[in-house]
Design an enzyme around this catalytic site. Structure first.
Site, short mmCIF file in Angstrom:
data_model
loop_
_atom_site.label_atom_id
_atom_site.label_comp_id
_atom_site.label_asym_id
_atom_site.label_seq_id
_atom_site.Cartn_x
_atom_site.Cartn_y
_atom_site.Cartn_z
N THR A 109 -46.25 -36.12 40.40
CA THR A 109 -45.25 -35.82 39.38
C THR A 109 -43.87 -35.69 40.01
OG1 THR A 109 -46.88 -34.68 38.01
CG2 THR A 109 -44.57 -34.18 37.58
N LYS A 121 -49.18 -26.67 47.44
CA LYS A 121 -50.60 -26.85 47.76
C LYS A 121 -50.75 -28.15 48.56
CE LYS A 121 -53.29 -26.00 44.17
NZ LYS A 121 -54.20 -26.21 43.01
N ARG A 164 -49.92 -18.28 30.91
CA ARG A 164 -48.54 -18.41 31.39
C ARG A 164 -47.84 -17.06 31.48
NH1 ARG A 164 -47.14 -23.83 31.39
NH2 ARG A 164 -48.10 -25.12 29.81
N ASP A 211 -50.55 -22.50 33.63
CA ASP A 211 -51.53 -22.29 32.56
C ASP A 211 -52.84 -23.00 32.83
OD1 ASP A 211 -51.55 -24.90 30.24
OD2 ASP A 211 -50.43 -25.00 32.10
N ASP A 251 -48.65 -30.09 43.82
CA ASP A 251 -50.09 -30.25 44.06
C ASP A 251 -50.30 -31.63 44.69
OD1 ASP A 251 -52.90 -30.65 43.69
OD2 ASP A 251 -52.91 -29.26 42.03
N GLU A 275 -39.50 -26.23 40.38
CA GLU A 275 -40.87 -26.60 39.99
C GLU A 275 -41.81 -25.42 40.19
OE1 GLU A 275 -42.61 -28.12 38.17
OE2 GLU A 275 -43.48 -29.92 38.99
N ASP A 276 -42.87 -25.38 39.40
CA ASP A 276 -43.84 -24.31 39.52
C ASP A 276 -44.79 -24.55 40.68
OD1 ASP A 276 -45.04 -26.46 38.21
OD2 ASP A 276 -46.09 -25.23 36.74
N GLY A 307 -48.39 -34.14 44.32
CA GLY A 307 -47.08 -34.68 44.65
C GLY A 307 -46.66 -35.83 43.75
#
Length: 178
Positions: free
Chosen positions: A111, A135, A169, A163, A107, A103-104, A109
């Site tokens: 998703t 984060k 990106r 993005d 945040d 994962e990127d 949580g």
């Protein structure tokens, strides 16, 4: 968007290209050491993690396969909508794999929590979440990645796959969005 407009949105570089490359190489070594001889499936949550996955799978020195999912919660805004929508699912039967979600950013949580619950119901051999950025100050659900390469404060960040409105990106580093 012109080049000047593009550059005007880069407030500050937070994590350099070299720092990312070094951390990804180390994670690749850890995966290779831990999973040698085991069936690995690296799962990218599109679109943000595709660059991380690309670099990570090249850093892994043992056989692995890749899969893609798409889960959206941000759409065209800088604040999560709160609704997680899985728009593309895996094609593989994951019950034969050690699954690593790549994962990127974690945040709120939401998703990852939804994706992890979905994939656990498919009985993988094991399941872990490795994220580029964490984060934790933004969590709205109880969720912690197994490995986070970098922990960042509550800033909206761009670059290295992340993005804002589909722009930025391609930056080779992580920057704060202005």
């Amino acid at each position: 968007m012109t080049k000047n407009e593009f550059n005007s949105h880069i407030k500050e570089v937070l994590i350099s290209e070299k720092e990312i490359a070094d951390a990804v190489a180390e994670l690749g070594r850890k995966i290779s050491d831990s999973y040698d001889g085991n069936p690995i499936l690296l799962v990218s949550i599109l679109k943000g993690s595709f660059i991380f996955l690309s670099d990570l799978c090249r850093a892994v020195t043992v056989p692995c396969e890749i899969g893609f999912m798409c889960a959206k919660s941000y759409y065209q805004d800088t604040v999560s909508s709160g609704v997680v929508n899985i728009t593309m699912d895996l094609e593989q039967d994951i019950s034969k794999y050690h699954v690593i979600i790549v994962e990127d950013i974690v945040d709120t949580g939401r998703t990852l929590n939804d994706v992890v619950n979905l994939l656990k119901s498919r009985n993988p051999l094991s399941l872990q979440v490795f994220t580029l950025l964490d984060k934790p100050s933004r969590r709205t659900v109880e969720f912690d990645p197994d490995i986070a390469l970098f922990t960042i404060p509550d800033l909206f960040v761009i670059g290295y796959g992340l993005d804002c409105g589909e722009h930025f990106r391609n930056l080779p580093y992580i920057a704060e969005y202005n």
